[in-house]
Every structure is written in C-alpha cells, then in structure tokens.
Design a protein around this motif. Structure first.
Motif, PDB file in Angstrom:
ATOM      1  N   ASN A 155       2.379  -0.157  -6.371  1.00  0.00           N
ATOM      2  CA  ASN A 155       2.002  -1.293  -5.539  1.00  0.00           C
ATOM      3  C   ASN A 155       2.204  -0.859  -4.094  1.00  0.00           C
ATOM      4  O   ASN A 155       2.306   0.336  -3.818  1.00  0.00           O
ATOM      5  N   ASN A 156       2.260  -1.789  -3.169  1.00  0.00           N
ATOM      6  CA  ASN A 156       2.386  -1.434  -1.749  1.00  0.00           C
ATOM      7  C   ASN A 156       3.714  -0.765  -1.412  1.00  0.00           C
ATOM      8  O   ASN A 156       3.817  -0.075  -0.405  1.00  0.00           O
TER       9      ASN A 156
ATOM     10  N   GLU B 119       9.953   4.928  -3.475  1.00  0.00           N
ATOM     11  CA  GLU B 119       9.662   3.712  -2.724  1.00  0.00           C
ATOM     12  C   GLU B 119       8.917   4.113  -1.464  1.00  0.00           C
ATOM     13  O   GLU B 119       9.256   5.100  -0.825  1.00  0.00           O
ATOM     14  N   ILE B 120       7.906   3.353  -1.125  1.00  0.00           N
ATOM     15  CA  ILE B 120       7.076   3.648   0.038  1.00  0.00           C
ATOM     16  C   ILE B 120       7.568   2.799   1.192  1.00  0.00           C
ATOM     17  O   ILE B 120       7.689   1.590   1.085  1.00  0.00           O
ATOM     18  N   ASP B 121       7.861   3.452   2.304  1.00  0.00           N
ATOM     19  CA  ASP B 121       8.340   2.718   3.484  1.00  0.00           C
ATOM     20  C   ASP B 121       7.201   2.141   4.276  1.00  0.00           C
ATOM     21  O   ASP B 121       6.156   2.612   4.378  1.00  0.00           O
TER      22      ASP B 121
END
Length: 108
Positions: free
Chosen positions: A83-84, A106-108
């Motif tokens: 997801n985002n 995890e994407i920052d």
C-alpha cells in the motif's frame, strides 16, 4: 484452495499487518518458486546488502534464508502485499498453509 483473503489473514498473523485486506493490494504469483533457486538468489543478495552496509536488509534476508533452508518442500508460492506505506514479499509453502519467509519494508 485458499482464497486471497485466507492467504492475507495467514500473512497478517505472521507479521502483524495493521488494517484489513482492503487497505492493501495483494498479488499472488502465477507460478511456483524452487526453494534451491531462491536460496542461491538470496545468498547473493544478502552478500550485496552486507557489502553495501544495508544491515537491516541483510538481517531480513538471513531470516528468509533460514526459513527457506528449514522448509522441507521444494516449491513455494509467492505473494506481494503493498500500500502507500508498506511493501512485502512473502513465500508460502506450496499448499499455502505456512509462511516460510518474507522481506518487508515501510515506505517513508
């Protein structure tokens, strides 16, 4: 045969994903992955991660390699969930009853 929701719930239990299935894109691979090939690929990738001082990634790959080496089957299924804010690649037993290993970020 397991549904995408069954597989998502299995993975969610293994890694404590927040939210529900509708919060993610879940993609199942069409084919199967050979355990021995994955071990070779991730040994090389782990070495590259160590060389580039990506210690967290190298540790995740080491954990994935342990799971792959301990798995007694020869074929695995692949699942990508994202997801985002999150991306994960998961390898399941051929019957989709067990998470063998995974890489996540995890994407920052």
């Amino acid at each position: 045969m397991k549904t995408i929701e069954d597989i998502f719930n299995l993975i969610k239990q293994a890694v404590n994903l927040p939210g529900e299935i509708n919060d993610y894109q879940v993609r199942l691979s069409n084919g199967r992955f050979e355990r021995e090939n994955l071990i070779g690929i991730y040994k090389i990738r782990k070495g590259n991660a160590v060389d580039n001082k990506h210690h967290k990634l190298a540790e995740q790959m080491n954990n994935l390699l342990i799971g792959l080496k301990n798995y007694s089957g020869s074929l695995l299924k692949g699942v990508n969930i994202d997801n985002n804010n999150y991306i994960g690649t998961f390898y399941l037993s051929e019957d989709s009853e067990e998470v063998i290993g995974y890489l996540e970020s995890e994407i920052d």
